[in-house]
Scaffold this active site. Structure first.
Site, mmCIF file in Angstrom:
data_model
loop_
_atom_site.group_PDB
_atom_site.id
_atom_site.type_symbol
_atom_site.label_atom_id
_atom_site.label_comp_id
_atom_site.label_asym_id
_atom_site.label_seq_id
_atom_site.Cartn_x
_atom_site.Cartn_y
_atom_site.Cartn_z
ATOM 1 N N GLU A 114 9.444 -4.241 10.022
ATOM 2 C CA GLU A 114 10.363 -2.756 9.797
ATOM 3 C C GLU A 114 10.897 -1.882 9.738
ATOM 4 O OE1 GLU A 114 7.405 -0.493 6.794
ATOM 5 O OE2 GLU A 114 8.480 1.124 6.738
ATOM 6 N N GLU B 145 -0.767 -5.469 8.534
ATOM 7 C CA GLU B 145 -0.174 -4.868 9.857
ATOM 8 C C GLU B 145 -0.409 -5.534 10.865
ATOM 9 O OE1 GLU B 145 0.481 -0.888 8.773
ATOM 10 O OE2 GLU B 145 1.293 -1.230 6.824
ATOM 11 N N LYS C 283 -1.152 -9.695 3.366
ATOM 12 C CA LYS C 283 -0.322 -9.010 4.042
ATOM 13 C C LYS C 283 -0.863 -7.990 4.635
ATOM 14 C CE LYS C 283 3.111 -5.810 4.062
ATOM 15 N NZ LYS C 283 2.844 -5.026 4.847
ATOM 16 N N ASP D 266 0.705 -1.103 -0.335
ATOM 17 C CA ASP D 266 0.135 -0.133 -0.002
ATOM 18 C C ASP D 266 1.080 1.145 0.091
ATOM 19 O OD1 ASP D 266 0.844 0.080 2.873
ATOM 20 O OD2 ASP D 266 -1.261 0.129 3.352
ATOM 21 N N SER D 267 1.978 0.700 0.445
ATOM 22 C CA SER D 267 3.198 2.223 -0.610
ATOM 23 C C SER D 267 2.915 2.973 -1.807
ATOM 24 C CB SER D 267 4.294 1.330 -0.405
ATOM 25 O OG SER D 267 4.455 0.707 -1.455
ATOM 26 N N ASP E 212 -1.351 -6.211 -0.345
ATOM 27 C CA ASP E 212 -1.432 -5.784 0.948
ATOM 28 C C ASP E 212 -2.834 -5.300 1.120
ATOM 29 O OD1 ASP E 212 -0.200 -5.276 3.375
ATOM 30 O OD2 ASP E 212 0.810 -2.810 1.943
#
Ligand code: KIV
Length: 294
Positions: free
Chosen positions: A210, A143, A141, A69-70, A112
């Site tokens: 991260e 978070e 993925k 999602d970057s 993501d």
């Protein structure tokens, strides 16, 4: 017709890069990633958002492509990843997987789950994860630790491979108070260990770490024997590495994070920059803990 390969149809725009360059490479799968880990070979991952760069990364030998999602920041110009929607994620996952199909790519594709697409309930999470899988992802993925553990178990039990993400979790940047190293105090480190082990127990087969201190991410890697740690700004002791593609090509818009190396420097092409990244991760020369870690 494409003169280079009569079996591949040409297009008015020419062809995508030559079909997967590592003809001997088997399609990347979870068992194949386990094999790499078992023989001590680092796993390589880059973000990818479109068909052509995905095809180039695959042909450069990158094993895993993360449609992160970057993309909200590097493609859409947002100031954080919080505004990215599931619909946008699906669009980019479809673009990447179409590109891979056109070159018979073999990379493992991770989609993501964006902010708000799995937070409400496990049912919402499986609907969102299914949308990414329908778009072509092999794995999703998400978070965070703690509350996400049962969501991970729910997805894995239903046949969806999951990559977890601890340390700096950009979707919660507002709660964390900025983009900074996580797990520095003993209490934070202990909490991260507990969360990581619970995520492994719930079936997560990968874990992005991260901006976690190098010593802590090495410790986590040693403990997580069934879940492959993929570091970004977390030192060279993880099972694999990931970078945002724009960062490693030296075309980030903002300040370059300390953990990034510009692999485009002195390289004649994007493909050779990516191949240099793969070689540096495999040989253990990137990241350098003295330069790229805490
Ligand atoms: O969204 C993303 O690209 C990521 C990577 C930075 C790991 O989560």
């Amino acid at each position: 017709m494409n003169p280079a390969n009569p079996n591949t149809p040409g297009t008015p725009y020419g062809t995508l890069p030559a079909a997967s360059p590592l003809p001997q490479r088997k399609p990347i799968s979870l068992p194949r990633l386990n094999e790499l880990r078992e023989r001590g070979e680092k796993i390589t991952m880059l973000t990818a958002y479109d068909a052509t760069f995905a095809a180039v990364a695959d042909s450069a030998g990158v094993e895993c492509l993360l449609i992160g999602d970057s993309l909200g920041m590097v493609c859409q110009g947002l100031s954080s990843t919080v505004g990215v929607t599931l619909e946008t994620m699906c669009y980019h996952v479809e673009s990447v997987t179409r590109g891979l199909r056109r070159v018979q790519g073999t990379a493992w594709v991770i989609g993501d789950l964006p902010f708000g697409s799995y937070h409400e309930s496990k049912e919402q999470a499986i609907r969102s994860a299914s949308a990414l899988m329908h778009a072509g992802a092999h794995m999703v993925k998400l978070e965070g630790g703690g509350w996400t553990t049962e969501t991970v178990r729910f997805l894995v039990d239903r046949g969806i491979p999951v990559c977890a993400h601890l340390g700096l979790t950009p979707q919660t940047v507002h709660a964390l108070g900025g983009y900074r190293v996580q797990g520095r105090s003993d209490a934070e480190a202990q909490r991260m260990k507990t969360e990581a082990l619970a995520l492994q127990d719930a079936g997560a087969s990968m874990l992005v770490l991260e901006m976690v201190p190098a010593a802590l991410s090495s410790e986590l890697t040693a403990e997580l024997t069934h879940c492959h740690t993929i570091g970004i700004g977390s030192g060279n002791g993880t099972a694999g590495q990931v970078l945002v593609m724009h960062d490693m090509l030296g075309i980030g818009l903002g300040k370059t994070p300390k953990f990034v190396r510009n692999f485009m420097e002195a390289q004649p092409s994007v493909k050779s920059a990516m191949a240099t990244y793969v070689a540096a991760v495999k040989s253990g020369t990137f990241p350098d803990n003295a330069l790229h870690a805490w």
